[in-house]
Design an enzyme around this catalytic site. Structure first.
Site, short mmCIF file in Angstrom:
data_model
loop_
_atom_site.label_atom_id
_atom_site.label_comp_id
_atom_site.label_asym_id
_atom_site.label_seq_id
_atom_site.Cartn_x
_atom_site.Cartn_y
_atom_site.Cartn_z
N GLY A 27 0.82 -1.21 0.00
CA GLY A 27 0.00 0.00 0.00
C GLY A 27 0.85 1.25 0.00
N GLY A 53 5.08 4.19 -8.95
CA GLY A 53 5.83 2.94 -9.14
C GLY A 53 4.88 1.75 -9.08
CG HIS A 54 2.99 0.73 -5.41
ND1 HIS A 54 3.20 1.84 -4.63
CD2 HIS A 54 3.60 -0.31 -4.78
CE1 HIS A 54 3.91 1.50 -3.56
NE2 HIS A 54 4.17 0.20 -3.62
CD GLN A 102 16.10 -2.41 -12.61
OE1 GLN A 102 15.58 -2.35 -13.72
NE2 GLN A 102 17.25 -1.83 -12.31
CD GLN A 162 10.32 -7.42 -2.61
OE1 GLN A 162 10.25 -7.21 -1.42
NE2 GLN A 162 9.57 -6.77 -3.48
CG LEU A 188 8.18 7.50 -7.80
CD1 LEU A 188 6.77 7.34 -8.38
CD2 LEU A 188 8.34 8.88 -7.25
P1 AMP Z 1 6.12 -2.17 -1.62
O1 AMP Z 1 4.70 -1.67 -1.49
O2 AMP Z 1 7.15 -1.17 -1.24
O3 AMP Z 1 6.31 -3.52 -0.98
O4 AMP Z 1 6.33 -2.42 -3.17
C1 AMP Z 1 5.47 -3.23 -3.90
C2 AMP Z 1 6.05 -3.45 -5.27
O5 AMP Z 1 6.20 -2.19 -5.92
C3 AMP Z 1 7.43 -4.11 -5.21
O6 AMP Z 1 7.52 -5.07 -6.25
C4 AMP Z 1 8.35 -2.95 -5.46
O7 AMP Z 1 9.57 -3.31 -6.05
C5 AMP Z 1 7.52 -2.11 -6.43
N1 AMP Z 1 7.99 -0.74 -6.43
C6 AMP Z 1 8.23 0.05 -5.35
N2 AMP Z 1 8.72 1.25 -5.74
C7 AMP Z 1 8.80 1.20 -7.10
C8 AMP Z 1 9.26 2.13 -8.09
N3 AMP Z 1 9.72 3.33 -7.78
N4 AMP Z 1 9.20 1.73 -9.39
C9 AMP Z 1 8.73 0.50 -9.73
N5 AMP Z 1 8.30 -0.41 -8.84
C10 AMP Z 1 8.34 -0.07 -7.54
#
Ligand code: AMP
Length: 307
Positions: free
Chosen positions: A36, A41-42, A153, A158, A189
């Protein structure tokens, strides 16, 4: 499930019923696991999933087991209404929003450890982090049973670890890694960027500038990775608000540190700005590691570090 319905479900059983029906109709399912606090990015992951699959399932779950005892689990941002609006706007079909005890019932005691890949880099600083990540991702993949799952990426270690787990455990899912989305000034982001005060936010651009410098030097044919690391470290040290945690040049699949450049390399770094920890990385792929004509082939990102 009607194609135009936006569904939010907190129930594993209900989600499975909907997805079984969709699967029976021959629809391909895409899963985007998130914690969340959604940003562009998400959203880009949702868009990749939308393009490649028929039913997009976003999961929103702040996973307690991937936070260390002194980390930010309780203060991690949880703007639920805004997140649901963002999912709806991005044409997500289903948001899976489980409660903690739905995923971790009493006496939960089965954990997934991806050896080696979970021990270096982030794992050295956050020793139980990847055990939590691998376990929750395996659970989400088992619950959703998607054809493809989409990761950023941005969290390079991860996605490498998840790919490894999927291979080792023969999971029938395609892992898709999507490019990092950045602010115009280069900052990747992250849901944690909201913790940065204005001075830290300005200082944080040094991370992406460091990566661009590394890319530039690797593409220019610098024969020693250590020399590149030293130069980038000197750049990071020029910013007093930034404390570097690690900076490594590694093989993108095994994450083993590289002493000599090779055709494919990943530069991974983590740094603290005040109480906030940020990570970032870049993938450097050389057509021919010995070529000296690569300056013309620099990415826009690398060129801009010369400006
Ligand atoms: P998180 O909510 O931080 O666990 O991220 C969920 C997914 O979004 C993970 O696969 C992250 O790698 C991806 N993610 C987070 N930040 C970015 C970003 N700036 N650009 C692309 N994907 C992202």
């Amino acid at each position: 499930m009607p194609a135009d319905r936006f569904v939010v479900s907190t129930s594993i059983a209900e989600l499975r019923r909907m997805l079984t029906a969709a699967r029976r109709e021959g629809r391909k399912i895409g899963c985007v696991p998130t914690m969340g606090a959604l940003h562009r990015g998400h959203i880009s992951l949702f868009e990749h999933a939308r393009q490649a699959t028929d039913i997009v399932v976003a999961t929103i779950f702040v996973n307690p087991s991937q936070f260390g005892p002194h980390e930010d689990f309780s203060k991690y941002p949880r703007p639920l209404e805004a997140d649901l609006d963002a999912c709806r706007a991005a044409n997500v079909d289903i948001v899976f929003l489980p409660a903690v005890d739905a995923l971790y019932p009493p006496n939960f005691s089965t954990w997934v450890t991806v050896e080696r890949l979970s021990e270096s880099l982030e794992g050295r600083i956050r020793p139980t982090h990847f055990r939590g990540v691998a376990t929750v991702v395996l659970k989400l993949l088992n619950i959703v049973q998607p054809d493809a799952a989409f990761f950023g990426q941005k969290d390079f270690q991860q996605q490498a670890l998840i790919r490894h787990m999927v291979r080792d455990l023969d999971l029938p899912v395609e892992i898709v890694t999507c490019p990092t989305v950045r602010e115009p000034d280069g900052l990747a982001l992250s849901s944690r960027n909201v913790y940065l005060n204005p001075a830290e936010r300005r200082a944080a651009t040094i991370l992406s500038r460091g990566l661009r410098l590394a890319e530039l030097q690797l593409r220019a044919g610098n024969p020693q990775t250590q020399a590149v690391i030293d130069n980038v470290r000197a750049l990071l040290q020029s910013e007093p608000l930034v404390q570097s945690d690690y900076l490594e040049i590694v093989d993108p699949d095994t994450l083993a540190p590289l002493t000599q450049p090779q055709t494919r390399m990943a530069v991974l770094l983590a740094a603290r700005l005040g109480a906030t920890r940020l990570i970032d990385n870049c993938l450097v792929e050389l057509a021919d590691s010995k070529s000296t004509e690569l300056v013309g082939g620099l990415t826009e990102a690398a060129k801009s570090c010369l400006r």
